[in-house]
Design a protein around this motif. Structure first.
Motif, short mmCIF file in Angstrom:
data_model
loop_
_atom_site.label_atom_id
_atom_site.label_comp_id
_atom_site.label_asym_id
_atom_site.label_seq_id
_atom_site.Cartn_x
_atom_site.Cartn_y
_atom_site.Cartn_z
N LYS A 55 15.19 43.26 -11.46
CA LYS A 55 14.77 43.82 -12.76
C LYS A 55 13.80 42.89 -13.49
O LYS A 55 13.54 43.07 -14.68
N LYS A 56 13.29 41.89 -12.76
CA LYS A 56 12.22 41.01 -13.24
C LYS A 56 12.66 40.06 -14.35
O LYS A 56 11.82 39.61 -15.15
N PHE A 57 13.94 39.74 -14.41
CA PHE A 57 14.38 38.72 -15.35
C PHE A 57 14.15 37.33 -14.76
O PHE A 57 14.42 37.10 -13.58
N ARG A 58 13.63 36.43 -15.58
CA ARG A 58 13.59 35.03 -15.18
C ARG A 58 15.00 34.45 -15.27
O ARG A 58 15.76 34.80 -16.19
N VAL A 59 15.33 33.57 -14.33
CA VAL A 59 16.70 33.08 -14.28
C VAL A 59 16.72 31.55 -14.13
O VAL A 59 15.79 30.94 -13.60
N THR B 18 15.84 40.97 -1.28
CA THR B 18 14.64 40.62 -0.51
C THR B 18 13.36 41.03 -1.23
O THR B 18 12.27 40.86 -0.69
N THR B 19 13.51 41.51 -2.45
CA THR B 19 12.34 42.06 -3.15
C THR B 19 11.92 41.24 -4.36
O THR B 19 11.04 41.64 -5.11
N TYR B 20 12.54 40.08 -4.55
CA TYR B 20 12.29 39.34 -5.79
C TYR B 20 11.05 38.47 -5.68
O TYR B 20 10.60 38.11 -4.59
N ASP B 21 10.52 38.09 -6.84
CA ASP B 21 9.42 37.15 -6.93
C ASP B 21 10.01 35.76 -7.13
O ASP B 21 10.68 35.51 -8.14
N PRO B 22 9.78 34.81 -6.21
CA PRO B 22 10.36 33.46 -6.36
C PRO B 22 9.98 32.78 -7.67
O PRO B 22 10.72 31.91 -8.15
N ALA B 23 8.86 33.17 -8.27
CA ALA B 23 8.45 32.56 -9.54
C ALA B 23 9.42 32.88 -10.67
O ALA B 23 9.41 32.20 -11.71
N LEU B 24 10.27 33.89 -10.50
CA LEU B 24 11.26 34.24 -11.52
C LEU B 24 12.38 33.20 -11.58
O LEU B 24 13.10 33.13 -12.59
N ILE B 25 12.55 32.41 -10.52
CA ILE B 25 13.58 31.38 -10.52
C ILE B 25 12.97 30.12 -11.12
O ILE B 25 12.21 29.40 -10.47
N LEU B 26 13.29 29.86 -12.38
CA LEU B 26 12.69 28.74 -13.09
C LEU B 26 13.27 27.41 -12.66
O LEU B 26 12.60 26.37 -12.77
N GLY B 27 14.50 27.42 -12.17
CA GLY B 27 15.13 26.18 -11.74
C GLY B 27 16.62 26.25 -11.93
O GLY B 27 17.24 27.30 -11.74
N GLY B 28 17.21 25.12 -12.32
CA GLY B 28 18.66 25.07 -12.42
C GLY B 28 19.13 23.97 -13.34
O GLY B 28 18.34 23.16 -13.86
N SER C 173 0.84 -1.20 0.00
CA SER C 173 0.00 0.00 0.00
C SER C 173 0.87 1.24 0.00
O SER C 173 1.86 1.32 0.72
N VAL C 174 0.47 2.19 -0.85
CA VAL C 174 1.24 3.45 -1.00
C VAL C 174 0.26 4.55 -1.37
O VAL C 174 -0.68 4.32 -2.15
N ASN C 175 0.49 5.74 -0.85
CA ASN C 175 -0.25 6.93 -1.28
C ASN C 175 0.76 8.05 -1.50
O ASN C 175 1.47 8.44 -0.56
N ILE C 176 0.83 8.55 -2.72
CA ILE C 176 1.78 9.60 -3.06
C ILE C 176 1.07 10.68 -3.86
O ILE C 176 0.34 10.39 -4.81
N HIS C 177 1.28 11.92 -3.46
CA HIS C 177 0.89 13.08 -4.27
C HIS C 177 2.14 13.90 -4.47
O HIS C 177 2.81 14.27 -3.51
N ASP C 178 2.47 14.17 -5.72
CA ASP C 178 3.81 14.70 -6.00
C ASP C 178 3.78 15.74 -7.11
O ASP C 178 2.96 15.66 -8.03
N GLU C 179 4.69 16.69 -7.00
CA GLU C 179 4.90 17.68 -8.06
C GLU C 179 6.26 18.33 -7.82
O GLU C 179 6.77 18.36 -6.70
N PRO C 180 6.88 18.84 -8.89
CA PRO C 180 8.22 19.42 -8.74
C PRO C 180 8.18 20.83 -8.15
O PRO C 180 7.22 21.58 -8.35
N ALA C 181 9.26 21.18 -7.45
CA ALA C 181 9.39 22.52 -6.90
C ALA C 181 9.75 23.53 -7.99
O ALA C 181 9.37 24.70 -7.90
N PHE C 182 10.49 23.08 -9.01
CA PHE C 182 10.96 23.99 -10.06
C PHE C 182 10.54 23.47 -11.44
O PHE C 182 10.51 22.26 -11.68
#
Length: 617
Positions: free
Chosen positions: A480-484, A532-542, A211-220
């Motif tokens: 400056k609102k660049f995605r990175v 301290t002013t950035y939007d975390p959504a601008l960090i697409l991943g790595g 038996s297993v229950n998993i709900h999953d999604e990536p952080a980036f």
């Protein structure tokens, strides 16, 4: 044959040498394992008949609350018992759009192959390998129900990669129910399901948690590996093996740095002379069928194949044909000496800004690449390490700059470089049936402090950061609102830490980046330290980068893996902890990669794998 054994005055066991099918006598192991649930580790014990001990694989499946899953899921609940089956007794039912179903059928074949590979006697190229599985388990089935509601068959930055996986068991059947919005989520669920399975060596069967229950999604959204195939050539099989390993780690972007100044191995039907002059040999070329197959091979494994055409620097060999065709020099400083004056490493070469025919050929290259890599949701323009001295010591370019009234200052050249970049974007968009996609460029002189928003649009470009984790530029780009995309070389350049290839000593980005450093490199923490002013959504991943000056097919796997797996958990799970709690799962996952044919580097002696928690400082 019988051997009677004693410990001191106590007769504890009689062990039998059992003939195997090959006639070799096999001695059963005196060791078993007990789960210490408080620590989540398996403790090796001698079998005395007093304790109920398990095999190591069975113990590891659920002793830790995360089991042996890698990367660990967002939410997981594992049962405490297992049931045995064999991979020839797996059935499926798929509810999905026909095109999605077609991909899922291929993904199921990969899943079943991975199950077979758990057997230590698996033979890779033996047709329809069925293995010496224990037939007594034929009565128990593993049935997989897959439901995908969406119709997307290509990956984008907006793709939902989440999934739900529930495993339930009755007397005669274990059912794995997979629900996902997209094919990509369902594929990830199949990978997770394969990691809920282990080999039961005492009975030559597989076992799965009841038996297993998993709900999953990536952080980036963006989780990548870069491979440079220009400095050294890699075969299609080697690239496919890299994609297999990426799939095992839920990495979703294979960044193909396919050309550079060293060689041009990408065969374009509309520009065949690029490879005629630029390939190392006629056997070291990626033909259109190769590239299209790699693109599909990646997609079935949940991976976009992201092409990069690095320009205006990092070009050279392959461009020599133009003068013979009356087009003039399309690239300058090609193989020019002394190289230290004109580029960062030999051989040199940059596009000729003064020759308008260069743009005609660049447009043809983009047309050819769109045809080979379609559909393209991202494109990498490269765009780093331009050497102004190359341009400023080329008479044709110097005269053109003066005739245009531009002058010869650094800023004048940077401005012309930015004009080149915008023309490149327009050419690529035209080649891509007028469909604009986000462009990625490396941090460079165009992105230096105070320059990025002067030369580049934050709505059109994503900046891939390869500077260090303390570079203030990171904070400025986010403000400056660049995605990175993070690829800071002090943690995620996997070619570092070997001897120099020009001169002596160690290479420029030494020291070696151990898996612990890779794991602990958190893009969100780096950003928080710099702004301290950035939007975390601008960090697409790595992305981890493997530049290939000192790598070819003989060392590819060991440079990438298992360190690439450490990157994968950082980008999928974004753990709040450092590497230490992940170590035992990591060591076991490395074993899994080896079972799947990946020649991943050893991290510890096997004794540490069997004696968890005892290899410490």
């Amino acid at each position: 044959m019988q051997i009677c054994c004693s410990a001191g005055l106590l007769l504890i066991s009689c062990l039998f040498l059992v003939p195997s099918a090959s006639g070799v006598l096999q001695l059963p192991s005196p060791w078993g394992f007990r789960c210490d649930a408080t620590k989540g580790i398996c403790i090796k014990k001698e079998r005395t008949g007093v304790d109920t001990l398990q095999t190591l694989n069975r113990c590891k499946l659920n002793c830790d609350r995360k089991g042996v899953l890698w990367p660990y899921p967002k939410s997981v609940s594992l049962g405490s018992d297992t049931v045995e089956f064999i991979p020839t007794n797996v059935t499926k039912n798929i509810i999905a759009h026909p095109q999605v179903e077609s991909l899922l059928l291929e993904a199921m074949q990969i899943f079943q192959r991975n199950l077979h590979m758990y057997h230590p006697k698996f033979v890779e190229n033996e047709a329809a390998w069925a293995g010496p599985w224990d037939p007594e388990t034929l009565a128990h089935k593993l049935h997989i129900d897959i439901t995908v509601t969406g119709q997307d068959t290509r990956l984008t930055l907006d793709t939902d990669e989440s999934y739900r996986l529930d495993v339930v068991t009755s007397d005669s059947q274990t059912t794995a129910q997979i629900a996902a919005q997209t094919f990509f989520g369902a594929r990830h669920a199949l990978e997770t399901l394969s990691q809920l399975v282990e080999y039961e060596e005492n009975r030559e069967t597989l076992m799965i948690l009841r038996s297993v229950n998993i709900h999953d999604e990536p952080a980036f959204k963006y989780r990548g590996i870069l491979l440079d195939t220009s400095r050294n050539f890699f075969t299609v099989k080697e690239i496919e093996r890299t994609l297999d390993a990426m799939a095992a780690n839920k990495l979703n972007t294979f960044h193909w740095h396919i050309t550079d100044s060293h060689s041009f191995p990408m065969h374009l039907a509309n520009l065949p002379k690029m490879t005629y002059y630029g390939a190392y040999s006629s056997s070291q070329i990626y033909y259109p069928s190769d590239i299209r197959n790699i693109v599909h091979y990646g997609r079935v494994r949940g991976i976009r194949v992201l092409p990069e055409f690095d320009a205006p620097a990092h070009v050279g060999n392959g461009w020599q044909w133009a003068e013979q065709q009356g087009l003039g020099k399309l690239a300058v400083c090609v193989n020019r000496e002394p190289w230290q004056s004109y580029c960062v490493e030999p051989p040199c070469g940059q596009l000729n800004l003064a020759n308008p025919k260069m743009y005609d050929v660049l447009g043809q290259i983009y047309n050819g690449m769109v045809d080979l890599f379609s559909p393209i949701d991202l494109f990498h323009y490269g765009g780093d390490e331009v050497n102004l001295n190359c341009w400023n010591t080329t008479d044709e370019i110097v005269n053109w700059m003066n005739e245009q009234g531009n002058g010869l200052t650094e800023d004048a050249y940077y401005n012309q470089w930015s004009i080149f970049q915008e023309k490149s974007r327009q050419l690529f968009t035209d080649a891509n049936n007028k469909q604009e996609v986000p462009g990625i460029i490396w941090t460079s002189h165009l992105t230096e402090a105070g320059r990025a928003d002067q030369y580049l649009s934050n709505s059109k470009y994503i900046i891939q950061i390869w500077t260090t984790d303390s570079d203030p530029l990171i904070g400025e780009l986010l403000d400056k609102k660049f995605r990175v995309i993070f690829s800071n070389y002090d943690h995620w350049y996997l070619d570092c830490g070997v001897g120099a290839w020009v001169g002596e000593g160690n290479n420029w980005c030494s020291p070696y980046k151990g898996w612990q450093a890779v794991y602990d490199n958190s893009p969100l923490k780096i950003a928080a330290n710099l702004t301290t002013t950035y939007d975390p959504a601008l960090i697409l991943g790595g992305e981890a980068a493997l530049w290939s000056e000192q790598v070819d097919g003989t060392s590819l796997d060991s440079r990438l893996w298992p360190r690439g797996a450490a990157l994968a958990e950082r980008l999928w799970s974004n753990p709040s902890n450092n590497w230490e709690p992940a170590e035992t799962r990591f060591i076991h996952h490395r074993q899994r990669l080896v079972q799947r044919g990946i020649q991943a580097d050893r991290i510890q002696p096997q004794w540490c794998h069997q004696n968890e928690g005892l290899c410490y400082l």
